[in-house]
Design an enzyme around this catalytic site. Structure first.
Site, mmCIF file in Angstrom:
data_model
loop_
_atom_site.group_PDB
_atom_site.id
_atom_site.type_symbol
_atom_site.label_atom_id
_atom_site.label_comp_id
_atom_site.label_asym_id
_atom_site.label_seq_id
_atom_site.Cartn_x
_atom_site.Cartn_y
_atom_site.Cartn_z
ATOM 1 C CG HIS A 1 -2.002 1.026 1.105
ATOM 2 N ND1 HIS A 1 -1.786 2.366 1.348
ATOM 3 C CD2 HIS A 1 -3.292 0.916 0.726
ATOM 4 C CE1 HIS A 1 -2.914 3.038 1.131
ATOM 5 N NE2 HIS A 1 -3.848 2.175 0.761
ATOM 6 C CD GLU B 1 -5.786 1.224 -2.712
ATOM 7 O OE1 GLU B 1 -6.926 1.074 -2.288
ATOM 8 O OE2 GLU B 1 -4.837 1.571 -1.996
#
Ligand SMILES: O=C[C@H](O)COP(=O)(O)O
Length: 264
Positions: free
Chosen positions: A110, A181
């Site tokens: 992430h 993302e």
């Protein structure tokens, strides 16, 4: 510009993952999980597998969340793991221990870890290998940092994907979940435009085509994903990787409902 024709197989389950990041304390994480368990028990699409849910609480909340989700089909995961399984690594989290603690999945790469905790491509690759080595499904996050053209975004995202998978040897074909993302869309009021997502997701799928290391590959969209995102994306993703907009179980229930609407 790429079109928005569905690229997912018609009978594939819609995958909805939620990360609590560090937003909720222990009590609120447990309450959230009880709410999600309720959604899972009463929603036929979750019970019969048309919608697959997974939850990534903070590490100290794992036992309480696991207890709340017991007996439901909601899968449990963690937000991070160590590249090491055992040894003198103070403060690290072994993938072997996560698996033993009931995790099926683990997030890797992430941007909040890449940028906030200095995780470079080598670290992401080693963590992905640790996940697979311990039988955990990696939820690998990739995405461009700045808002650039879809072509450039696809190039940046596929380069991150290739780097993370480089050298991976899976003894058994593993499951891989890729969360696209775009960094500029995380923590915002709205997600990235559907046409942008479509182009990057198509490139990511192309990069994964025929990769025999994986028995199954899913590509999700994350970055202010919310109710309405599945309808906007019209079947070009396998599901959503949700943050803030699923931290209320009632909102997650609305997204589950949306996932069962024909065309999504
Ligand atoms: O892990 C989830 C993503 O970073 C998205 O978070 P967000 O929906 O709160 O922007």
């Amino acid at each position: 510009m790429s079109d928005l024709r569905p690229t997912t197989a018609p009978n594939r389950p819609t995958l909805l993952g939620v990360s609590l990041k560090l937003y909720l304390d222990l009590d609120r994480s447990a309450a959230w999980a009880r709410g999600v368990a309720d959604v899972a028990r009463r929603h036929p699409a979750v019970a019969d597998g048309r919608v697959r849910l997974f939850a990534l609480p903070s590490l100290p909340a794992l036992p309480a969340v696991r207890e709340a989700l017991a007996g439901t089909r909601v899968e449990l995961g963690a937000q991070d793991l160590s590249m090491h399984d055992r040894g003198a690594y103070t403060g690290e989290i072994s993938g072997a221990d996560l698996a033993a603690a009931g995790c099926r999945l683990v997030e890797v790469g992430h941007v909040e870890r890449r940028l906030g905790f200095g995780e470079d491509e080598d670290t992401v690759r080693a963590k992905l290998q640790a996940a697979v080595r311990n039988g955990l499904t990696p939820v690998l996050c990739v995405g461009e940092h700045e808002r650039v053209s879809p072509v450039d975004a696809a190039a940046a995202s596929t380069a991150q994907l290739a780097s993370a998978l480089d050298g991976l040897r899976a003894s058994e074909p593993a499951e891989l979940i890729v969360a696209y993302e775009p960094v500029w869309a995380i923590g915002m009021p709205d997600p990235a435009p559907a046409e942008h997502i479509a182009e990057v997701v198509a490139a990511l799928r192309h990069g994964l085509d025929g990769d025999r290391r994986f028995a199954s590959v899913s590509v999700l969209y994350g970055g202010s994903a919310q109710h309405g995102s599945l309808s906007a994306l019209g079947g070009i993703v396998d599901g959503l990787f949700l943050g803030r907009f699923a931290h209320d179980p009632a909102e997650l229930a609305r997204i589950v409902d949306e996932a069962t609407t024909p065309g999504n």
